[in-house]
Design a protein around this motif. Structure first.
Motif, PDB file in Angstrom:
ATOM      1  N   GLU A 128      -5.280   2.407  -1.537  1.00 12.02           N
ATOM      2  CA  GLU A 128      -3.797   2.662  -1.633  1.00 12.02           C
ATOM      3  C   GLU A 128      -3.012   1.407  -2.062  1.00 12.02           C
ATOM      4  O   GLU A 128      -1.825   1.511  -2.410  1.00 12.02           O
ATOM      5  N   ASP A 129      -3.868   0.160  -2.274  1.00 13.62           N
ATOM      6  CA  ASP A 129      -3.326  -0.913  -2.863  1.00 13.62           C
ATOM      7  C   ASP A 129      -4.045  -1.100  -4.194  1.00 13.62           C
ATOM      8  O   ASP A 129      -5.208  -1.593  -4.318  1.00 13.62           O
ATOM      9  N   LYS A 146       0.886  -1.160   0.069  1.00 10.80           N
ATOM     10  CA  LYS A 146       0.279   0.055   0.056  1.00 10.80           C
ATOM     11  C   LYS A 146       0.893   1.268   0.114  1.00 10.80           C
ATOM     12  O   LYS A 146       1.722   1.396   0.664  1.00 10.80           O
ATOM     13  N   ASP A 147       0.302   2.208  -0.727  1.00 13.99           N
ATOM     14  CA  ASP A 147       0.859   3.414  -0.594  1.00 13.99           C
ATOM     15  C   ASP A 147       0.055   4.718  -1.272  1.00 13.99           C
ATOM     16  O   ASP A 147      -0.817   4.352  -1.969  1.00 13.99           O
ATOM     17  N   PRO A 148      -0.162   5.780  -0.236  1.00 16.39           N
ATOM     18  CA  PRO A 148      -1.121   6.790  -0.765  1.00 16.39           C
ATOM     19  C   PRO A 148      -1.212   7.360  -2.036  1.00 16.39           C
ATOM     20  O   PRO A 148      -1.964   7.877  -2.852  1.00 16.39           O
ATOM     21  N   ARG A 149       0.076   7.445  -2.578  1.00 17.26           N
ATOM     22  CA  ARG A 149       0.272   7.837  -4.062  1.00 17.26           C
ATOM     23  C   ARG A 149      -0.495   7.101  -5.137  1.00 17.26           C
ATOM     24  O   ARG A 149      -0.857   7.631  -6.106  1.00 17.26           O
ATOM     25  N   TRP A 150      -0.915   5.912  -4.966  1.00  8.64           N
ATOM     26  CA  TRP A 150      -1.684   5.028  -5.925  1.00  8.64           C
ATOM     27  C   TRP A 150      -2.980   5.669  -5.923  1.00  8.64           C
ATOM     28  O   TRP A 150      -3.370   5.880  -7.096  1.00  8.64           O
ATOM     29  N   LYS A 151      -3.715   6.323  -4.965  1.00 11.45           N
ATOM     30  CA  LYS A 151      -4.771   6.837  -4.960  1.00 11.45           C
ATOM     31  C   LYS A 151      -4.700   8.205  -5.626  1.00 11.45           C
ATOM     32  O   LYS A 151      -5.746   8.457  -6.204  1.00 11.45           O
TER      33      LYS A 151
END
Length: 328
Positions: A134-135, A122-127
């Motif tokens: 986040e995934d 997961k990482d907030p930048r994906w959103k």
């Protein structure tokens, strides 16, 4: 004498006797018995429907002009088989190749340096790229690995357009014009929907799938799919085409995945333009109205597929961009 011989022959033939009895039972108007008429009519309708629904192949007894319009050639079938195979591959987060493609998309949209520092999981930048969570891996259940490959093609072949669309779709990014606060949507999720839509329109799905657009014809009509198969073969160039002497065949060829990526890219651009136009017409629009933009895009794509038989459409994107330039 002749009449006597015919009469004697009819008396000796039991079938003639049955026929005479049948004629005597018919009404005077020359019609057929009521019960027999209904059964015969129902049987005729059943046979017509069965013939209508039966697939037409090269071996089918049908006019050659009709078969030329809707039946795939051997080379067209081979090209479409490549796309069907790609469309049948599900996304697998445990597969190293799929993970590399995911980072490839991130690098193309953001930067290679950011992609190298991106943690696994997961990482907030994906959103920020328009995924639902986040995934991002869970978003590909509807589009499979082909959707991710299409997104990589879009980001690498059209980097400026992709950056602009992501920026305009992200609510936290300042933009001019109407502003992304009004026109925000999940860009990556919309891309996956466009990929799934094209797979269904072209009949490339290996099993039953749910359409992202309600009441969308799945697949598109036979002539539209045949047009795409022709354009696909032309775009692949002399390596696959039988007409090696044609000047249009000397430009080099694209792979089937690249041709599909061109069509996908223009579909995403069309959806982005449709959504922004809808937001201008309806200032209080919300994501609940996004389905209307998807529906308009599906109609435009099916109409486009029906017009891809133009000889100048050597590359699918040329025809797509010409048809959709006014909407961008």
């Amino acid at each position: 004498a002749s009449a006597e011989r015919i009469g004697a022959a009819q008396e000796a033939d039991p079938e003639c006797e049955d026929e005479r009895e049948g004629l005597l039972q018919r009404p005077r108007g020359g019609g057929v018995p009521a019960a027999g008429g209904k059964e015969g009519g129902a049987d005729l309708v059943s046979r017509v429907l069965q013939a209508w629904r039966a697939p037409i192949s090269a071996a089918t007894c049908a006019p050659q002009r009709l078969k030329d319009c809707i039946v795939y050639s051997t080379l067209e079938e081979e090209s479409l088989a490549q796309l069907r195979h790609l469309a049948s591959v599900p996304f697998d987060g445990e597969e190293p190749l799929h993970e590399r493609e995911l980072r490839r998309f991130f690098a193309a949209v953001r930067s290679p340096q950011e992609a190298r520092d991106l943690p696994t999981g997961k990482d907030p930048r994906w959103k920020e790229l328009g995924f639902q969570a986040e995934d991002p891996r869970t978003d590909f259940r509807g589009g499979g690995f082909l959707a991710l490959q299409n997104m990589c093609y879009l980001a690498e072949a059209f980097p400026d357009e992709t950056s602009r669309m992501v920026r305009e779709a992200t609510p936290c990014s300042p933009t001019g014009g109407t502003g992304s606060a009004m026109c925000e949507y999940l860009f990556a999720a919309a891309c996956i929907n466009i990929s799934a839509m094209l797979v269904l329109l072209l009949g490339l799905n290996s099993g039953p799938s749910m359409s992202p657009v309600r009441n969308m014809p799945c697949p598109a009509h036979l002539a539209a799919r045949k047009n795409f198969a022709r354009a696909l073969l032309r775009a692949q160039g002399p390596r696959r085409s039988q007409d090696l002497e044609s000047p249009d065949m000397q430009r080099g060829g694209l792979s089937a995945k690249e041709v599909f990526g061109e069509l996908f890219s223009c579909g995403v651009m069309k959806l982005h333009a449709e959504w922004r136009a809808l937001c201008r017409r309806k200032p209080d629009a919300t994501l609940l109205d996004f389905g209307d933009a998807l529906g308009c895009t599906a109609v435009a794509l099916e109409r486009l597929l029906g017009s891809l038989d133009a000889p100048e459409a050597t590359v699918v994107a040329q025809a797509v961009c010409t048809d959709m330039s006014s909407a961008r």
